[in-house]
Design a protein around this motif. Structure first.
Motif, PDB file in Angstrom:
ATOM      1  N   ARG A 247       7.274  11.542  53.286  1.00 16.53           N
ATOM      2  CA  ARG A 247       6.304  12.474  52.253  1.00 16.53           C
ATOM      3  C   ARG A 247       5.833  13.541  53.234  1.00 16.53           C
ATOM      4  NH1 ARG A 247       5.036  11.163  47.064  1.00 16.53           N
ATOM      5  NH2 ARG A 247       5.811   8.685  46.647  1.00 16.53           N
ATOM      6  N   TRP A 248       4.942  14.690  52.520  1.00 14.23           N
ATOM      7  CA  TRP A 248       4.207  15.515  53.019  1.00 14.23           C
ATOM      8  C   TRP A 248       3.522  15.523  54.475  1.00 14.23           C
ATOM      9  CZ3 TRP A 248       6.661  20.625  52.817  1.00 14.23           C
ATOM     10  CH2 TRP A 248       7.296  20.541  52.166  1.00 14.23           C
ATOM     11  N   LYS A 249       3.283  16.592  55.677  1.00 13.37           N
ATOM     12  CA  LYS A 249       2.316  15.564  55.977  1.00 13.37           C
ATOM     13  C   LYS A 249       0.810  16.970  56.527  1.00 13.37           C
ATOM     14  CE  LYS A 249       1.286  15.269  60.843  1.00 13.37           C
ATOM     15  NZ  LYS A 249       1.634  14.577  62.613  1.00 13.37           N
ATOM     16  N   LYS A 250       1.913  17.930  56.342  1.00 11.04           N
ATOM     17  CA  LYS A 250       1.716  19.555  55.933  1.00 11.04           C
ATOM     18  C   LYS A 250       0.936  20.221  54.853  1.00 11.04           C
ATOM     19  CE  LYS A 250       4.127  24.032  57.504  1.00 11.04           C
ATOM     20  NZ  LYS A 250       5.132  25.024  57.692  1.00 11.04           N
ATOM     21  N   TYR A 251      -0.309  20.475  55.988  1.00 11.88           N
ATOM     22  CA  TYR A 251      -1.720  20.121  54.856  1.00 11.88           C
ATOM     23  C   TYR A 251      -2.361  19.553  54.546  1.00 11.88           C
ATOM     24  CZ  TYR A 251      -1.006  26.065  53.996  1.00 11.88           C
ATOM     25  OH  TYR A 251      -0.456  27.501  54.206  1.00 11.88           O
ATOM     26  N   GLU A 252      -1.689  18.480  55.040  1.00  6.41           N
ATOM     27  CA  GLU A 252      -2.536  16.750  54.951  1.00  6.41           C
ATOM     28  C   GLU A 252      -3.521  16.848  56.189  1.00  6.41           C
ATOM     29  OE1 GLU A 252      -1.489  15.126  52.495  1.00  6.41           O
ATOM     30  OE2 GLU A 252      -0.534  16.892  51.757  1.00  6.41           O
ATOM     31  N   TYR A 253      -4.607  15.905  55.562  1.00  8.30           N
ATOM     32  CA  TYR A 253      -5.750  15.773  57.060  1.00  8.30           C
ATOM     33  C   TYR A 253      -5.171  14.117  57.184  1.00  8.30           C
ATOM     34  CZ  TYR A 253      -9.042  16.127  52.977  1.00  8.30           C
ATOM     35  OH  TYR A 253      -9.529  16.410  52.406  1.00  8.30           O
ATOM     36  N   TYR A 254      -4.673  13.426  57.179  1.00  9.94           N
ATOM     37  CA  TYR A 254      -4.688  11.784  57.341  1.00  9.94           C
ATOM     38  C   TYR A 254      -4.557  11.090  58.401  1.00  9.94           C
ATOM     39  CZ  TYR A 254      -3.264  11.151  52.349  1.00  9.94           C
ATOM     40  OH  TYR A 254      -2.659  10.656  50.997  1.00  9.94           O
ATOM     41  N   HIS A 255      -4.952  12.150  60.087  1.00 12.98           N
ATOM     42  CA  HIS A 255      -5.181  12.105  61.443  1.00 12.98           C
ATOM     43  C   HIS A 255      -6.083  12.319  61.276  1.00 12.98           C
ATOM     44  CE1 HIS A 255      -5.603  16.223  60.378  1.00 12.98           C
ATOM     45  NE2 HIS A 255      -6.082  16.587  61.411  1.00 12.98           N
ATOM     46  N   LEU A 256      -7.379  12.365  59.975  1.00  8.32           N
ATOM     47  CA  LEU A 256      -9.021  12.492  59.712  1.00  8.32           C
ATOM     48  C   LEU A 256      -9.320  11.070  58.708  1.00  8.32           C
ATOM     49  CD1 LEU A 256      -9.859  16.219  59.721  1.00  8.32           C
ATOM     50  CD2 LEU A 256      -9.578  14.446  61.826  1.00  8.32           C
ATOM     51  N   MET A 257      -8.663  10.967  58.042  1.00  9.92           N
ATOM     52  CA  MET A 257      -8.982   9.717  57.418  1.00  9.92           C
ATOM     53  C   MET A 257      -8.110   9.048  56.889  1.00  9.92           C
ATOM     54  SD  MET A 257     -10.721  11.882  54.201  1.00  9.92           S
ATOM     55  CE  MET A 257     -11.698  13.015  55.135  1.00  9.92           C
ATOM     56  N   GLU A 258      -8.160   7.985  56.170  1.00 13.03           N
ATOM     57  CA  GLU A 258      -6.650   6.598  55.924  1.00 13.03           C
ATOM     58  C   GLU A 258      -6.167   7.310  54.633  1.00 13.03           C
ATOM     59  OE1 GLU A 258      -5.441   2.141  54.805  1.00 13.03           O
ATOM     60  OE2 GLU A 258      -7.603   3.035  56.015  1.00 13.03           O
ATOM     61  N   LYS A 259      -7.116   7.782  53.201  1.00 17.46           N
ATOM     62  CA  LYS A 259      -8.177   7.812  51.853  1.00 17.46           C
ATOM     63  C   LYS A 259      -8.628   9.198  52.096  1.00 17.46           C
ATOM     64  CE  LYS A 259      -6.309   3.191  51.063  1.00 17.46           C
ATOM     65  NZ  LYS A 259      -4.775   4.159  50.093  1.00 17.46           N
ATOM     66  N   TYR A 260      -8.166  10.029  50.544  1.00 13.79           N
ATOM     67  CA  TYR A 260      -8.728  11.183  49.897  1.00 13.79           C
ATOM     68  C   TYR A 260     -10.037  10.472  49.550  1.00 13.79           C
ATOM     69  CZ  TYR A 260      -5.855  14.344  52.465  1.00 13.79           C
ATOM     70  OH  TYR A 260      -4.603  14.506  53.645  1.00 13.79           O
ATOM     71  N   GLY A 261     -11.396  11.219  48.798  1.00 12.15           N
ATOM     72  CA  GLY A 261     -12.039  10.453  47.910  1.00 12.15           C
ATOM     73  C   GLY A 261     -12.084  11.308  45.841  1.00 12.15           C
ATOM     74  N   ASP A 262     -11.676  13.561  46.681  1.00 15.19           N
ATOM     75  CA  ASP A 262     -11.611  13.667  45.724  1.00 15.19           C
ATOM     76  C   ASP A 262     -10.275  14.891  45.766  1.00 15.19           C
ATOM     77  OD1 ASP A 262     -13.484  13.067  43.850  1.00 15.19           O
ATOM     78  OD2 ASP A 262     -15.286  13.422  45.130  1.00 15.19           O
ATOM     79  N   PRO A 263      -9.665  15.644  44.537  1.00 11.99           N
ATOM     80  CA  PRO A 263      -9.123  16.581  45.047  1.00 11.99           C
ATOM     81  C   PRO A 263      -9.672  17.911  45.645  1.00 11.99           C
ATOM     82  CG  PRO A 263      -9.462  16.457  43.083  1.00 11.99           C
ATOM     83  CD  PRO A 263      -9.779  15.129  43.023  1.00 11.99           C
TER      84      PRO A 263
END
Length: 533
Positions: A384-400
Motif C-alpha cells: 500500500r502507498w506510504k508516499k503522500y500519506e500521513y499515517y505517522h501522525l494519525m491512525e485514520k483520516y476524517g475527510d478527504p
C-alpha cells in the motif's frame, strides 16, 4: 497567497463575463457592477485574475483528484482495488474511450487555465499603469500566467498532440472555434511563453511566506528545460537545468526524503513548484468533498487534495501500489551482483520486510508514542502507498482533505533530467554520475562508481527516476517520451497477478479527443480520425 482566498472566490465568477449575453435596450447599466471592460483597471483586480488562474490547478481533472489517478494508473505505478470503479477503472485497464470523465475533466481544466491566463494578458494590455510599483507587479503577473499557460499547453501537446491553440482572449470572447494547430506550433508557443517569462526582471526567484505557491523564475527555468528535454533538444535542456544548480538559486536536496511528502513540505529547500494545499485550506467555507462535485458552488473554492484518504490503505483503499513498482526497488548491486533493496522503498510503500516496505505505522501519533504493525495479508496484494500519506501522525483520516502539497517540479527531478541531458549527448562521465549519486546519497542508497556506456547509463537513469519519483505522476510521461511505454506497460500488466493482459494499443500513444470538445467545436470534430484523435 492565503490572503487572497476570498478575493479568489469573487474573481472566479467574473472570468466569462461578456461571452455572448445580449441586453435589451431598455436595460440600465449599473456603473458599479463588475464588468470585463471596467473591472480589471487596477493592480488588485489583475492580481485576483492571476490567482484565479492558479485556482484551476485544483479543479476537476487536475491536482484535486483526477490527475493522480490518471497518471499513476496509466503509468502502472498504481493498480486499482475492488473499490475503484467507473472512469478510474477504465484508466487502469486502458479500456477508456472518448467519454472518459477523468480525461474530459483534464482537457477542460487545462483549457480553463488557458482561458483565464489569456484574460489576464488581454486586460493587462488594455491597462497602462502610471505607478512604477504597479507596472512592476503587472509584469510579474504576466510572467506568472505565461508560466501557467505553458504548463497547460505542455500537457495538451504531450498527451493529445495537435490541439487548438488559443492565445487571444478575444477569440474566446467572440465564441470563435479554432481548428487544431500542429504540435510543432504548440511547442513553439510553450517555448515563447517560458522564454518571455524567464526574461521578466520583476519575476522573483523567491517569495515571502504569504506568497508561496506562485511561480518563481526557477519554476519557469525548470519547465523550460523540461520542454526542451521532451523535444530532444538536449543541449538547450542542459543549459536551462544547469542554471538551477547555482546562484541566484538556492535549491538543495531536502535532508529528509520523507519530508518532501509531508505536511511541512512547503518549507523544503527542494521545492521548485508545487500545488499549495495547506496554504489555502479554509474550512469556514465549502465542503471537503468538493472534488466529487458535491455542491457545484464549491468547485474551485477548496484547496486540498483527496489523495491521502483515497489512496490510504487504512481508509478508502481505492488503489494499491503495483507489484511491478514494488519489484523495481530490488535490483542487482553492481559491486556484488547480489539483489539489493533500495532504502527508498520504506518511504514509498507499506509492505513486508522482504520487500523493503514500511512494516509499522503511526509511530508518532498525536496522542502519544504508538506503533501498529501493518497487516500485509490483504488477499489482493501486500503493498500500500506510504508516499503522500500521513499515517505517522494519525491512525485514520476524517475527510478527504489532505494538506500535503503536491510536488510538480522538485530539485531531484531536475537533477535527474540534467543527468539525462548529459547522457543523451554521450556524456556518461563525472557530471551525470555526480548528479545521480547525489540523489541516491540523500536516501543512503549505494553510490555508483561508473555509469558505463550510454546504453547502461540510460538504464540506470531510467531506474533512478522510477524509484526517486514513484507515485509523483511522472513515470507515464517518462515512458511516453522514451518511446517504451507500450512494451513496458504490456509486459508489466501481463505479469500482474490476476490481470495477465496486454492492454496498451498503438492508439493509446495519444489520448482521445474528448466528446466534450467534439460536441463544442465543429472544426476539431471534423479533424478527428478513427473517432479517436
Amino acid at each position: 497567497m492565503k490572503k487572497y482566498t476570498y478575493q479568489l472566490l469573487l474573481i472566479i465568477g467574473l472570468i466569462t463575463i461578456g461571452s455572448g449575453c445580449s441586453k435589451s435596450r431598455l436595460d440600465l447599466v449599473d456603473q458599479s457592477a463588475y464588468a470585463y471592460d471596467t473591472y480589471f483597471t487596477n493592480i488588485s483586480a489583475l492580481n485576483q485574475a492571476t490567482v484565479a488562474s492558479y485556482a484551476t490547478l485544483l479543479h476537476p481533472g487536475l491536482w484535486a483528484r483526477e490527475y493522480y489517478y490518471i497518471f499513476d494508473l496509466m503509468g502502472h505505478e498504481a493498480k486499482r482495488a475492488s473499490f475503484l470503479l467507473g472512469a478510474e477503472q477504465e484508466l487502469g485497464d486502458y479500456s477508456f474511450g472518448t467519454n472518459n470523465a477523468d480525461l474530459s475533466s483534464l482537457w477542460s481544466s487545462l483549457y480553463r487555465m488557458i482561458f483565464r491566463t489569456n484574460l489576464v494578458i488581454d486586460r493587462a494590455a488594455a491597462w497602462n499603469p502610471t505607478a512604477t510599483t504597479d507596472r512592476a507587479k503587472l509584469n510579474q503577473y504576466l510572467a506568472e500566467v505565461k508560466f501557467l499557460r505553458a504548463y497547460a499547453y505542455f500537457h495538451l501537446v504531450t498527451l493529445w498532440g495537435d490541439v487548438p491553440l488559443y492565445t487571444d482572449y478575444q477569440t474566446t470572447l467572440n465564441n470563435n472555434y479554432l481548428s487544431r494547430s500542429s504540435s510543432d506550433d504548440v511547442w513553439k508557443q510553450v517555448e515563447k511563453d517560458l522564454t518571455e517569462a524567464q526574461a521578466t526582471a520583476e519575476l522573483p526567484t523567491v517569495y515571502a511566506a504569504g506568497e508561496l505557491g506562485r511561480a518563481t523564475k526557477g519554476a519557469v527555468t525548470a519547465l523550460l528545460g523540461k520542454v526542451y528535454l521532451y523535444q530532444g533538444k538536449w543541449a538547450a535542456a542542459q543549459a536551462e537545468f544547469e542554471k538551477l544548480m547555482g546562484a541566484p538559486y538556492q535549491y538543495k536536496l531536502d535532508p529528509s526524503f520523507d519530508n518532501v511528502f509531508s505536511t511541512t513540505n512547503q518549507n523544503s529547500p527542494e521545492n521548485i513548484f508545487q500545488v499549495m494545499n495547506q496554504q489555502w485550506t479554509d474550512w469556514a467555507i465549502g465542503s471537503p468533498y468538493y472534488m466529487f462535485g458535491n455542491g457545484a458552488e464549491q468547485v474551485g473554492r477548496q484547496t486540498h487534495s483527496g489523495r491521502a484518504m483515497e489512496y490510504g490503505w487504512n481508509d478508502w483503499k481505492n488503489v494499491y501500489i503495483s507489484n511491478a513498482a514494488v519489484k523495481a526497488f530490488t535490483y542487482p548491486d553492481p559491486a556484488t551482483g547480489l539483489p539489493y533493496t533500495d532504502p527508498r522503498a520504506k518511504s514509498t510503500f507499506y509492505g513486508t520486510a522482504a520487500s523493503g516496505g514500511e512494516t509499522v505505522y503511526c509511530q508518532q501519533c498525536a496522542t502519544g508514542e504508538k506503533a501498529y504493525p501493518f497487516d500485509a495479508s490483504d488477499p489482493q496484494g501486500d503493498y500500500r502507498w506510504k508516499k503522500y500519506e500521513y499515517y505517522h501522525l494519525m491512525e485514520k483520516y476524517g475527510d478527504p482533505k489532505s494538506p500535503i502539497n503536491g510536488q510538480v517540479i522538485r530539485l531531484a527531478d531536475v537533477m535527474l533530467m540534467l543527468a539525462e541531458a548529459y547522457i543523451q549527448q554521450g556524456n556518461t562521465g563525472s557530471a551525470p554520475l555526480a548528479l545521480i549519486d547525489s540523489v541516491r546519497a540523500r536516501s543512503h542508497a549505494f553510490l555508483y562508481n561508473t555509469l558505463g556506456d550510454k546504453t547502461n547509463a540510460m538504464k540506470i537513469l531510467m531506474r533512478e527516476r522510477q524509484l526517486e519519483l514513484c507515485g509523483e505522476q511522472l513515470r507515464y510521461f517518462d515512458l511516453l517520451r522514451w518511446g517504451i511505454i507500450k512494451q513496458t506497460i504490456n509486459m508489466e500488466k501481463a505479469a500482474e497477478p490476476g490481470t495477465g493482459t496486454q492492454p496498451f494499443q498503438d492508439k493509446h500513444l495519444l489520448f482521445p479527443i474528448p466528446d466534450v470538445e467534439k460536441n463544442y467545436n465543429p472544426n476539431v470534430a471534423r479533424e478527428i480520425k478513427n473517432g479517436w484523435n
